[in-house]
Design a protein around this motif. Structure first.
Motif, PDB file in Angstrom:
ATOM      1  N   LEU A  33     -40.316  71.203  49.444  1.00 17.29           N
ATOM      2  CA  LEU A  33     -39.500  71.634  50.544  1.00 17.29           C
ATOM      3  C   LEU A  33     -38.721  70.474  50.946  1.00 17.29           C
ATOM      4  O   LEU A  33     -37.680  70.592  51.585  1.00 17.29           O
ATOM      5  N   SER A  34     -39.089  69.175  50.712  1.00 20.84           N
ATOM      6  CA  SER A  34     -38.404  67.967  50.946  1.00 20.84           C
ATOM      7  C   SER A  34     -37.172  67.801  49.820  1.00 20.84           C
ATOM      8  O   SER A  34     -37.490  67.623  48.583  1.00 20.84           O
ATOM      9  N   LYS A  35     -35.826  67.726  50.105  1.00 22.89           N
ATOM     10  CA  LYS A  35     -34.805  67.786  49.081  1.00 22.89           C
ATOM     11  C   LYS A  35     -34.750  66.196  48.819  1.00 22.89           C
ATOM     12  O   LYS A  35     -34.757  65.419  49.731  1.00 22.89           O
ATOM     13  N   GLU A  36     -34.490  66.062  47.503  1.00 26.20           N
ATOM     14  CA  GLU A  36     -34.315  64.763  47.122  1.00 26.20           C
ATOM     15  C   GLU A  36     -33.035  63.987  47.704  1.00 26.20           C
ATOM     16  O   GLU A  36     -32.080  64.727  48.039  1.00 26.20           O
ATOM     17  N   GLY A  37     -33.212  62.735  48.187  1.00 24.51           N
ATOM     18  CA  GLY A  37     -32.019  61.979  48.849  1.00 24.51           C
ATOM     19  C   GLY A  37     -30.691  62.116  48.070  1.00 24.51           C
ATOM     20  O   GLY A  37     -30.701  62.125  46.942  1.00 24.51           O
ATOM     21  N   VAL A  38     -29.622  61.974  48.882  1.00 23.98           N
ATOM     22  CA  VAL A  38     -28.505  61.618  48.271  1.00 23.98           C
ATOM     23  C   VAL A  38     -27.658  60.120  48.676  1.00 23.98           C
ATOM     24  O   VAL A  38     -27.673  59.838  49.745  1.00 23.98           O
ATOM     25  N   TYR A  39     -27.356  59.232  47.769  1.00 24.85           N
ATOM     26  CA  TYR A  39     -26.768  58.034  48.114  1.00 24.85           C
ATOM     27  C   TYR A  39     -25.400  58.337  48.373  1.00 24.85           C
ATOM     28  O   TYR A  39     -24.602  58.290  47.390  1.00 24.85           O
ATOM     29  N   SER A  40     -25.116  58.504  49.810  1.00 29.95           N
ATOM     30  CA  SER A  40     -23.639  58.645  50.243  1.00 29.95           C
ATOM     31  C   SER A  40     -23.386  57.784  51.249  1.00 29.95           C
ATOM     32  O   SER A  40     -24.317  57.658  52.181  1.00 29.95           O
ATOM     33  N   ASN A  41     -22.001  57.638  51.427  1.00 25.53           N
ATOM     34  CA  ASN A  41     -21.734  56.552  52.681  1.00 25.53           C
ATOM     35  C   ASN A  41     -20.699  57.077  53.619  1.00 25.53           C
ATOM     36  O   ASN A  41     -20.048  56.703  54.406  1.00 25.53           O
ATOM     37  N   THR A  42     -20.065  58.460  53.000  1.00 25.16           N
ATOM     38  CA  THR A  42     -19.108  59.185  53.622  1.00 25.16           C
ATOM     39  C   THR A  42     -19.411  60.555  53.515  1.00 25.16           C
ATOM     40  O   THR A  42     -19.450  61.295  52.594  1.00 25.16           O
ATOM     41  N   THR A  43     -19.210  61.146  54.723  1.00 31.27           N
ATOM     42  CA  THR A  43     -19.063  62.732  54.945  1.00 31.27           C
ATOM     43  C   THR A  43     -17.749  63.047  55.733  1.00 31.27           C
ATOM     44  O   THR A  43     -17.340  62.371  56.584  1.00 31.27           O
ATOM     45  N   ILE A  44     -17.175  64.262  55.259  1.00 33.32           N
ATOM     46  CA  ILE A  44     -16.350  65.116  56.155  1.00 33.32           C
ATOM     47  C   ILE A  44     -16.641  66.688  56.344  1.00 33.32           C
ATOM     48  O   ILE A  44     -17.366  66.883  55.434  1.00 33.32           O
ATOM     49  N   LEU A  45     -16.396  67.264  57.378  1.00 31.77           N
ATOM     50  CA  LEU A  45     -16.496  68.478  57.631  1.00 31.77           C
ATOM     51  C   LEU A  45     -15.208  69.394  57.263  1.00 31.77           C
ATOM     52  O   LEU A  45     -14.335  69.078  57.743  1.00 31.77           O
ATOM     53  N   GLN A  46     -15.413  70.630  56.396  1.00 34.50           N
ATOM     54  CA  GLN A  46     -14.436  71.384  56.164  1.00 34.50           C
ATOM     55  C   GLN A  46     -15.264  72.997  55.632  1.00 34.50           C
ATOM     56  O   GLN A  46     -16.207  72.846  55.202  1.00 34.50           O
ATOM     57  N   ASP A  47     -14.467  73.661  56.060  1.00 38.82           N
ATOM     58  CA  ASP A  47     -14.873  75.074  55.578  1.00 38.82           C
ATOM     59  C   ASP A  47     -14.356  75.285  54.016  1.00 38.82           C
ATOM     60  O   ASP A  47     -13.440  75.980  53.915  1.00 38.82           O
TER      61      ASP A  47
END
Length: 835
Positions: A33-47
């Motif tokens: 149930l726990s999803k493995e982490g993602v090493y990220s430092n940037t996100t944007i939202l978009q359809d």
């Protein structure tokens, strides 16, 4: 806690199974149930997929790629790779239609993994087949941040980019034919770098201006003449008026105080730092908004989260390790709340994003952790202006104790979990709950993130308001806490019951003093004490000492051991000399102590009627460093003679490395079976999780429910999570940082003659508001008694069924119940929804 389970063992069945014998065939499936982490430092939202909701596009490092986290109706947020080649150590991501073909392209700023200028600024052109073509704008330099805007109003979006060890603010002008020409906006004229840049029409003349700085001496606003010609508009001072110290951490241009003029919000790198408001209506005069100790900031997002017409500020503090929100209650008046107390970005900041992720009309927040350790990507859901955290991807380091309970009162079982990361500069010691969406899909809520090693957890309605709260021990702080459910799904308030325990470990909850509310008992391990706390019904507790000198108590259960209707205690210890100790309650807050097992140190403890003779037996697991060759024991049964005296029997002898155990009727034959976790590699008959089938009081069959050989499991629970006819198993793998749900099917069956009578017992109306009626459709099936359970297994009512078969539900709260109906042909369990 579980002393009622096996008096009526068919608690969670929607259709009753009786007298079933386990076959040799069995299947199981595991769902992490726990999803493995993602090493990220940037996100944007978009359809991204055009389905009408916002998805998350994120950079990922190790491996270097761009990912699409799809916003799905079941709220699972599946991860897909959209660009897997040509991305090198991404540090910033921007989206725009760079080639004016009607779809969205991506601009990626990249740095170098090691010393030297090996980064680049590149854009990825989206093709009609959903593939991407890479175009390098410039290379051999590290780029940290870029902004996209049409600087010369020619209809083509241009790029302003800055980077590590670059002394230029540089624009790359888009000529509309996939070519970008560099243009210097500002040259520092010496070795150094610009840290932050922001672009906005700050003077309201229809073109885009640029603010930038390094947080020390280069904070500046450059005004656009409309044709990408820039001149100095103002120097931007923050700490004092001696140097232009704006531009550390982040810079944002926005009308903060609703006066109609855009302002600049920025951190400074001078002095002790701080977050500053630079007033656009007053020559960008500085005012400190927020400062805590040395505060050189992090990322900023500014939006009206609480719908009061004033924008609020979400800010990071990378040196102290928190994320907070400054709610603007009146112009330039702020109320601070902490969203994350143990945040630690290795890149000084992580770039957050804001949008209506759940399409409910308000703004949510998405935060990438920017760390190599936890690798969190979190969605902070906006509920009535407050932000509550979901871990979409996270490495739950030290997943320890799971518990099943219906925390949202929707009739199904949710999963609570303690997370005990106890290393690193900012440990995330948390309690989270995985909300059951449909039995197969879950989404978690972070309930509390500042508990110093949450060791054990008990779920109960502590304050009697009709919803589930939590008792939790903070081992390293020496606290016993009550997390109060205030009706929201996250950020429960912690109330301290005990703050002077020494390494508190196991707890158990029940109405010990029979006054109608839930009390709690506690093992204070390092100071050799056992306590219980009487709930006074007003949010306060009174402590009583059960034992002031019991070495290394670790787990406790509450059960009626001598059948006198009063709650007794069972405590186990890691010391063999007092491995199992009982405390018989005399009813007047006095206890008689008896050490009943001294052969092996005990690791876990369960009570239940193992031999089905009407009293509560004790089952323990054994964990030793060296396997005994003369007297091995993994699972020991302490059989109750009915008066609180016990006889020990070894049920399983394998490797003496059994951690957590749980008693549940897995084969639905009316007696409890045992689920056990194994930590020893190479034990032929035991996997990481194995079910021992109870056959006439002995282990008749070992059923593996894991393909893994071993692991460290401190907590196991079983219950009907998905609403079918089988119990599921949930456990936490401490070393693998996983929360796992196992669906077990023992491929059991009923003779047709035994199945037939169940369809002849009817319950109506269902759902019901005031009363329910139970009737038999056959003169051969006689109704006798009923027992009503809530979804946690607690008996809420029982009695004899009259000829009319009516049961009054007037005093029942609105939720799902299970009714065990006893007949002359056997028992039937029905599900009832009280509205």
């Amino acid at each position: 806690m579980k002393d009622n389970y096996f008096l009526f063992p068919f608690l969670y069945l929607s259709t009753f199974l009786i007298s079933i014998k386990a076959s040799n065939a069995q299947t199981f499936s595991s769902n992490i149930l726990s999803k493995e982490g993602v090493y990220s430092n940037t996100t944007i939202l978009q359809d991204y997929d055009g389905d009408g909701d916002l998805d998350i596009i994120a950079t990922e490092k190790d491996p270097d790629q761009l990912i699409w986290i799809e916003n799905e109706p079941n709220r699972q947020f599946s991860k897909r790779i959209i660009i897997s080649s040509g991305v090198t150590w991404p540090s910033d991501l921007d989206a725009a239609d760079l080639d004016k073909d009607g779809d969205t392209d991506y601009l990626v700023s990249s740095g170098s993994r090691s010393t030297g200028y090996t980064g680049e600024l590149a854009w990825f052109q989206r093709q009609s087949d959903e593939s991407y073509t890479k175009h390098i704008i410039t290379s051999a330099k590290d780029f940290d941040r870029a902004v996209i805007a049409d600087l010369n109003k020619d209809g083509n979006v241009d790029i302003i980019a800055i980077g590590f060890d670059q002394d230029l603010v540089q624009a790359f002008m888009n000529d509309g034919s996939l070519s970008f020409t560099p243009k210097t906006i500002y040259d520092m004229g010496r070795k150094g770098q610009i840290d932050q840049v922001a672009v906005e029409d700050i003077d309201a003349d229809g073109d885009m201006d640029i603010a930038f700085g390094n947080g020390i001496d280069e904070g500046k606003l450059y005004i656009n003449d409309g044709n990408a010609g820039f001149t100095l508009g103002a120097e931007l001072f923050a700490w004092n008026d001696l140097s232009a110290s704006a531009g550390h951490g982040d810079m944002e241009i926005v009308d903060l105080n609703n006066d109609g003029t855009k302002d600049i919000i920025t951190f400074t790198g001078a002095g002790t730092g701080g977050l500053y408001f630079l007033d656009g209506s007053n020559a960008y005069n500085q005012t400190v908004i927020d400062r805590e100790v040395v505060d050189t900031g992090g990322d900023l997002v500014i939006a009206d989260f609480d719908h009061n017409g004033l924008v609020d500020i979400v800010r990071q503090h990378w040196t102290k390790g928190f994320i907070s929100i400054l709610y603007q209650t009146a112009p330039l008046q702020f109320s601070k709340e902490y969203l994350e107390l143990n945040w630690d970005s290795e890149q000084d900041e992580s770039q957050m994003s804001v949008g209506d992720l759940d399409n409910d009309g308000d703004l949510d927040l998405v935060v990438p952790d920017g760390r190599t350790i936890d690798r969190d990507i979190s969605w902070f859901e906006n509920i009535n202006g407050k932000l509550y955290r979901h871990y979409l991807y996270s490495k739950l380091i030290g997943a320890r104790t799971p518990k099943l309970a219906d925390f949202d009162k929707d009739g199904d079982l949710d999963i609570f979990l303690t997370v005990t990361e106890n290393a690193g500069p900012s440990p995330e010691d948390e309690v989270v709950v995985f909300e059951n969406i449909n039995g197969a899909n879950f989404i978690n809520w972070r309930l509390h993130d500042n508990i110093d090693y949450p060791a054990d957890l008990e779920i109960a309605d502590i304050d009697g308001d009709g919803d589930m709260d939590a008792f939790v021990t903070a081992r390293d702080a020496g606290n016993l806490l009550w997390l109060r459910n205030d009706g929201t799904k996250g950020s429960w308030i912690a109330n301290t019951i005990e703050e002077n325990a020494d390494a508190p470990m196991g707890i158990a909850a029940a109405d010990i003093d029979k006054d109608g509310d839930v009390d709690v008992a506690l093992c204070s391990s390092d100071d050799a004490k056992v306590y219980w706390y009487s709930n006074n019904g007003s949010g306060t507790f009174t402590r009583s000492t059960v034992d002031a000198n019991l070495s290394s108590p670790t787990e406790i259960e509450i059960s009626d051991l001598n059948n006198d209707g009063i709650s007794d205690f069972v405590v186990i210890s890691t010391q063999a000399a007092n491995a199992v100790t009982t405390y018989i309650n005399n009813g007047n807050n006095g206890f008689t102590r008896q050490v009943i097992y001294t052969v092996k140190p005990a690791r876990d403890l369960e009570t239940g009627d193992w031999d089905m003779d009407g009293d509560q037996d004790i089952t323990i697991s054994v964990f030793t460093e060296v396997l005994s060759t003369t007297d091995p024991a993994d699972i020991v049964l302490l059989e109750n003679n009915g008066t609180g005296s016990f006889t020990s029997t070894v049920l399983i002898s394998e490797g003496e490395k059994i951690n957590a155990i749980d008693l549940s009727d897995m084969d639905m034959d009316g007696d409890p079976d045992i689920i056990m976790s194994n930590e020893k590699v190479g034990v032929s008959n035991l996997k990481l999780l194995t079910v021992g089938i109870n056959t006439n009081g002995e282990i008749g069959q070992l059923v593996p429910t894991s393909v893994l050989e071993s692991g460290t499991v401190y907590g196991i629970e079983a219950g009907n999570v998905d609403g079918d006819e089988n119990l599921e198993i949930v456990y936490a793998d401490f070393n693998r940082d996983d929360l796992v749900l196992i669906n077990v099917e023992l491929l059991l069956g009923l003779p047709k003659a035994e199945r037939r009578f169940q369809t002849q017992v009817h319950l109506y109306p269902n759902p019901s508001t005031h009363s329910v009626t139970i009737k038999s459709a056959s003169t051969q099936v006689k109704l006798r008694h009923y027992t009503i359970f809530d979804v946690t297994g607690k008996i809420v009512s029982r009695g004899r069924l009259t000829e009319k078969g009516n049961i009054n539900l007037h005093n029942f709260s609105a939720q799902t119940y299970f009714i065990l109906i006893e007949t002359n042909k056997g028992a039937v369990t029905k599900k009832l929804l009280k509205q």
